[in-house]
Design a protein around this motif. Structure first.
Motif, PDB file in Angstrom:
ATOM      1  N   VAL A  37     -32.580   3.899  -4.768  1.00 16.83           N
ATOM      2  CA  VAL A  37     -31.771   4.909  -4.087  1.00 16.83           C
ATOM      3  C   VAL A  37     -30.322   4.442  -3.948  1.00 16.83           C
ATOM      4  O   VAL A  37     -30.063   3.282  -3.624  1.00 16.83           O
ATOM      5  N   ARG A  38     -29.411   5.368  -4.193  1.00 18.96           N
ATOM      6  CA  ARG A  38     -27.995   5.169  -3.898  1.00 18.96           C
ATOM      7  C   ARG A  38     -27.543   6.308  -2.998  1.00 18.96           C
ATOM      8  O   ARG A  38     -28.030   7.430  -3.132  1.00 18.96           O
ATOM      9  N   ILE A  39     -26.606   6.003  -2.102  1.00 16.44           N
ATOM     10  CA  ILE A  39     -26.131   7.026  -1.168  1.00 16.44           C
ATOM     11  C   ILE A  39     -24.609   6.986  -1.057  1.00 16.44           C
ATOM     12  O   ILE A  39     -24.000   5.916  -1.127  1.00 16.44           O
ATOM     13  N   THR A  40     -24.032   8.171  -0.921  1.00 16.02           N
ATOM     14  CA  THR A  40     -22.595   8.318  -0.683  1.00 16.02           C
ATOM     15  C   THR A  40     -22.399   9.262   0.492  1.00 16.02           C
ATOM     16  O   THR A  40     -23.060  10.301   0.578  1.00 16.02           O
ATOM     17  N   HIS A  41     -21.474   8.888   1.382  1.00 20.81           N
ATOM     18  CA  HIS A  41     -21.091   9.753   2.494  1.00 20.81           C
ATOM     19  C   HIS A  41     -19.720  10.345   2.187  1.00 20.81           C
ATOM     20  O   HIS A  41     -18.759   9.605   1.940  1.00 20.81           O
ATOM     21  N   LEU A  42     -19.631  11.655   2.212  1.00 23.69           N
ATOM     22  CA  LEU A  42     -18.376  12.336   1.879  1.00 23.69           C
ATOM     23  C   LEU A  42     -17.220  11.848   2.738  1.00 23.69           C
ATOM     24  O   LEU A  42     -16.092  11.715   2.252  1.00 23.69           O
ATOM     25  N   HIS A  43     -17.496  11.541   3.999  1.00 23.15           N
ATOM     26  CA  HIS A  43     -16.410  11.135   4.895  1.00 23.15           C
ATOM     27  C   HIS A  43     -15.797   9.784   4.512  1.00 23.15           C
ATOM     28  O   HIS A  43     -14.703   9.453   4.954  1.00 23.15           O
ATOM     29  N   ASP A  44     -16.492   9.016   3.674  1.00 25.26           N
ATOM     30  CA  ASP A  44     -15.961   7.726   3.218  1.00 25.26           C
ATOM     31  C   ASP A  44     -15.059   7.853   1.990  1.00 25.26           C
ATOM     32  O   ASP A  44     -14.401   6.877   1.615  1.00 25.26           O
ATOM     33  N   LEU A  45     -15.062   9.008   1.349  1.00 23.54           N
ATOM     34  CA  LEU A  45     -14.367   9.159   0.074  1.00 23.54           C
ATOM     35  C   LEU A  45     -12.904   9.539   0.265  1.00 23.54           C
ATOM     36  O   LEU A  45     -12.563  10.312   1.156  1.00 23.54           O
ATOM     37  N   GLU A  46     -12.074   9.010  -0.628  1.00 19.52           N
ATOM     38  CA  GLU A  46     -10.653   9.351  -0.630  1.00 19.52           C
ATOM     39  C   GLU A  46     -10.296   9.951  -1.985  1.00 19.52           C
ATOM     40  O   GLU A  46     -10.388   9.279  -3.017  1.00 19.52           O
ATOM     41  N   PHE A  47      -9.919  11.227  -1.979  1.00 15.87           N
ATOM     42  CA  PHE A  47      -9.500  11.908  -3.190  1.00 15.87           C
ATOM     43  C   PHE A  47      -8.751  13.171  -2.802  1.00 15.87           C
ATOM     44  O   PHE A  47      -8.891  13.671  -1.691  1.00 15.87           O
ATOM     45  N   ASP A  48      -7.950  13.670  -3.726  1.00 14.63           N
ATOM     46  CA  ASP A  48      -7.234  14.925  -3.528  1.00 14.63           C
ATOM     47  C   ASP A  48      -8.205  16.053  -3.862  1.00 14.63           C
ATOM     48  O   ASP A  48      -8.627  16.192  -5.014  1.00 14.63           O
ATOM     49  N   SER A  49      -8.560  16.842  -2.871  1.00 16.42           N
ATOM     50  CA  SER A  49      -9.563  17.892  -3.094  1.00 16.42           C
ATOM     51  C   SER A  49      -8.989  19.153  -3.730  1.00 16.42           C
ATOM     52  O   SER A  49      -9.729  20.049  -4.116  1.00 16.42           O
ATOM     53  N   ASP A  99     -14.911  20.839  -7.460  1.00 12.66           N
ATOM     54  CA  ASP A  99     -13.779  21.312  -8.260  1.00 12.66           C
ATOM     55  C   ASP A  99     -13.150  20.188  -9.076  1.00 12.66           C
ATOM     56  O   ASP A  99     -12.764  20.387 -10.236  1.00 12.66           O
ATOM     57  N   ARG A 100     -13.013  19.029  -8.465  1.00  6.76           N
ATOM     58  CA  ARG A 100     -12.289  17.936  -9.098  1.00  6.76           C
ATOM     59  C   ARG A 100     -13.133  17.119 -10.070  1.00  6.76           C
ATOM     60  O   ARG A 100     -12.610  16.580 -11.046  1.00  6.76           O
ATOM     61  N   SER A 101     -14.440  16.970  -9.799  1.00  3.96           N
ATOM     62  CA  SER A 101     -15.244  16.050 -10.614  1.00  3.96           C
ATOM     63  C   SER A 101     -16.106  16.727 -11.669  1.00  3.96           C
ATOM     64  O   SER A 101     -16.335  16.150 -12.735  1.00  3.96           O
ATOM     65  N   PHE A 102     -16.569  17.952 -11.417  1.00 10.45           N
ATOM     66  CA  PHE A 102     -17.445  18.631 -12.377  1.00 10.45           C
ATOM     67  C   PHE A 102     -16.585  19.373 -13.399  1.00 10.45           C
ATOM     68  O   PHE A 102     -16.438  20.587 -13.352  1.00 10.45           O
ATOM     69  N   LEU A 103     -16.036  18.620 -14.346  1.00 12.86           N
ATOM     70  CA  LEU A 103     -15.054  19.133 -15.294  1.00 12.86           C
ATOM     71  C   LEU A 103     -15.570  19.055 -16.721  1.00 12.86           C
ATOM     72  O   LEU A 103     -16.536  18.333 -17.007  1.00 12.86           O
ATOM     73  N   PRO A 104     -14.918  19.780 -17.640  1.00 15.02           N
ATOM     74  CA  PRO A 104     -15.293  19.668 -19.057  1.00 15.02           C
ATOM     75  C   PRO A 104     -15.207  18.212 -19.512  1.00 15.02           C
ATOM     76  O   PRO A 104     -14.256  17.501 -19.187  1.00 15.02           O
TER      77      PRO A 104
END
Length: 197
Positions: A37-49, A99-104
């Motif tokens: 298992v791997r886990i990510t918490h959105l509140h820990d992420l830094e990116f331009d949304s 929007d930012r990551s699921f790209l062609p």
């Protein structure tokens, strides 16, 4: 029991939430059952949304956190998304992640088409679970709102990039639930984690 590689994304932007609690319940139970298992918490992420101009020709470079999201999805066999429903949709930061990551080239290929004429998905072969919290009663969400947020995720987001089937766990009256209800929900989530469901 066959073990699975599971990627869990807590899509709540706050540092404390039911989504975070349930994501940790899921991960603990899944790991105890022998799953990776791997886990990510959105509140820990830094990116331009903000996607920006709305075209694919002059894309912003992906931040490291968004690249990690894609790496974890590619690694996984099962994807678990936890999120609240706010104003009938996803929290803005979570929508920005899509929007930012699921790209062609990352999630789908516009140069190749399915038999329906849609872009070829690049993340096929993975199943998904949505664990959603809301204040809207289940019957109202299903019959009045027509499960719009689930349909969007199933058909226009995860389905488009090949992640299917999507199964849904829906907890309502979630703003101020009693401790006994939270405990019951946590136990249900732990069962899902144990079975990689």
């Amino acid at each position: 029991m066959d073990t699975k590689r599971i990627y869990v994304l807590n899509g709540h932007p706050g540092e404390a939430s039911l989504s975070k609690l349930f994501s940790e319940n899921y991960v603990e139970a899944a790991a105890k059952a022998g799953h990776e298992v791997r886990i990510t918490h959105l509140h820990d992420l830094e990116f331009d949304s903000d996607f920006g101009g709305g075209g694919y020709k002059n894309q912003k470079l992906l931040e490291r956190d968004l690249k990690d999201i894609l790496d974890n999805l590619e690694w996984s066999e099962h994807f678990v998304l936890l999120t609240p429903m706010w104003w009938g949709g996803f929290p803005a930061k979570l929508k920005g992640l899509f929007d930012r990551s699921f790209l062609p080239g990352n999630a789908f290929d516009t140069r190749k088409k399915t038999w329906l004429g849609m872009p070829k998905p690049l993340l096929s072969g993975r199943s998904a679970r949505l664990i959603m919290t809301s204040d809207t009663p289940n019957w109202f969400f299903r019959f009045v709102y027509k499960s719009a947020m689930v349909r969007q995720l199933r058909a226009q987001i995860l389905g488009l990039i090949g992640i299917a089937p999507l199964r849904v766990t829906y907890f309502y009256e979630a703003s101020e639930p009693k401790p006994a209800i939270v405990k019951k929900w946590s136990q249900k989530v732990a069962v899902l984690g144990s079975g990689a469901l």
